[in-house]
Design an enzyme around this catalytic site. Structure first.
Site, PDB file in Angstrom:
ATOM      1  CD  GLU A  46      -2.083  -2.083   1.894  1.00 34.89           C
ATOM      2  OE1 GLU A  46      -3.005  -2.908   1.789  1.00 34.89           O
ATOM      3  OE2 GLU A  46      -1.068  -2.281   2.597  1.00 34.89           O
ATOM      4  CB  THR A  47       1.331   4.107  -1.923  1.00 38.62           C
ATOM      5  OG1 THR A  47       2.404   3.258  -2.347  1.00 38.62           O
ATOM      6  CG2 THR A  47       1.820   5.549  -1.902  1.00 38.62           C
TER       7      THR A  47
END
Length: 303
Positions: A46-47
C-alpha cells in the site's frame, strides 16, 4: 510539482522488517489516476496519500492505494500514516510524547493513539471499524486447499473451519494444521479464481496456532493477488476481522483478551500485530489493532 514522501516499516520495531509503506505528503493536487500511478511505481502493498481534512477536527485525510486499486481502509497504512504524522507534528517532552491522530478515510473517521518514546520505536493503536456481517462457512474444501497449494487434510484444526467475512475488505480465513503446511502455501492461479476471485474475496488469511515466537498466539500468512499483492508481510485489517473468527471458534469469555499475531516470517519480513478484543455477553464489542513503525527512508517525488 515536487512532493515529499517517507517510507516506513510497520508492525516492527526494527528497520527492514514488518510491512513497508510509502506515505506521500501534501497530495491535494494529485488526481486519483496520479495516485494509482505513484502507488504502482512504489510497488509496495500500500501507498498512502495525505491530504487536507474536510473537517478541522481531524488531523488529515488519507487515501490508500495498492499497486492495482484504491482501498477504503487498511490497517498498516492507518498505523504508519498516524505514526509519521505524530512524529512530524508533535513536540516531544524529554524525548517522549503521546498523541491522538484523527484520520479521515474512505470508510470514515479512524482515531489512532500514538505513543512516542526516546528509548525505542513509536507505537500506534486504533479502534477497528465495526464489522456488521457474520462469518459465513466456506464449502468446497478441495478447491480452496488446491488454490493455496495444500491438500484438504492440511486445512482446519480443532473446531476451526474455513469461513468468509465481509467488511471493508472481504477476507477468507483458512485454518492450517501446522507450520510445516504453512511453509508450503503458494497461490495456484487456476484454482484461486474459482475458489476466491469469483466470490469477491480481497485476500486469504491463513493461520495456525503453531508459532515460531513464544509470545505469539497465531502464525499467519496473507495473500491478495487480486489487489496486486502476491503476499502481504502484515495485514492489520485482516487481523481486525480475525478477531471475529477467534471469538466464534474459541468462544472467548467476557472480558479483554490480547493476542499477538506473527506474520511475514516466510517472506523475511517478520511482523508482530497486537490484537485486543473486548467481549461482553459473548459478543465482540470492540477490537483494537496496534503495532510499532520505524522510518527507513525519505525523498522527493517529481510529478
Amino acid at each position: 510539482m515536487a512532493l515529499t514522501y517517507h517510507v516506513l516499516d510497520v508492525f516492527t520495531e526494527r528497520a527492514f522488517g514488518g510491512n513497508p509503506l510509502a506515505v506521500v505528503l501534501d497530495a491535494d493536487k494529485l488526481s486519483s489516476s496520479d495516485m494509482q500511478t505513484i502507488a504502482r511505481e512504489f510497488n509496495l502493498s500500500e501507498t498512502v496519500f495525505v491530504l487536507t481534512p474536510a473537517s478541522p477536527g481531524h488531523t488529515a485525510r488519507i487515501r490508500i492505494f495498492t499497486p492495482s486499486r484504491e482501498l477504503a481502509f487498511a490497517g498498516h497504512p492507518t498505523i504508519g500514516a498516524a505514526i509519521l504524522l505524530a512524529e512530524l507534528r508533535t513536540s516531544l517532552v524529554n524525548g517522549d510524547s503521546d498523541a491522538i491522530i484523527a484520520l479521515e478515510e474512505e470508510i470514515g473517521s479512524v482515531r489512532v493513539g500514538v505513543r512516542m518514546r526516546a528509548s525505542g520505536a513509536t507505537f500506534g493503536e486504533f479502534d477497528a471499524p465495526k464489522v456488521t456481517s457474520t462469518p459465513e462457512a466456506l464449502s468446497e474444501p478441495e478447491e480452496m486447499s488446491a488454490a493455496v497449494g495444500l491438500i484438504s487434510t492440511e486445512i482446519g484444526f480443532e473446531n476451526h473451519k474455513p469461513v468468509l467475512l465481509k467488511s471493508a475488505n472481504t477476507f477468507a480465513f483458512m485454518p492450517v494444521s501446522n507450520l510445516d503446511a504453512m511453509s508450503k502455501v503458494k497461490v495456484t492461479p487456476q484454482h484461486w479464481m474459482r475458489a476466491f476471485t469469483d466470490r469477491g474475496v480481497h485476500g486469504v488469511f491463513l493461520y495456525t496456532r503453531q508459532c515460531l515466537r513464544a509470545q505469539s498466539a497465531f502464525h499467519a500468512r496473507v495473500f491478495a493477488p487480486d489487489l496486486g499483492v502476491p503476499e502481504d508481510p502484515a495485514t492489520g485489517s485482516a487481523c481486525a476481522s480475525f478477531a471475529h473468527i477467534i471469538n466464534q471458534f474459541d468462544a472467548l469469555p467476557d472480558g479483554t483478551h490480547k493476542r499477538a499475531i506473527e506474520q511475514g516470517i516466510e517472506m523475511g519480513r517478520p511482523s508482530s500485530i497486537a490484537l485486543t478484543m473486548t467481549v461482553s455477553r459473548g459478543k465482540l464489542e470492540a477490537v483494537r489493532i496496534g503495532g510499532y513503525a520505524v522510518r527507513v527512508a525519505e525523498g522527493t517525488l517529481k510529478i
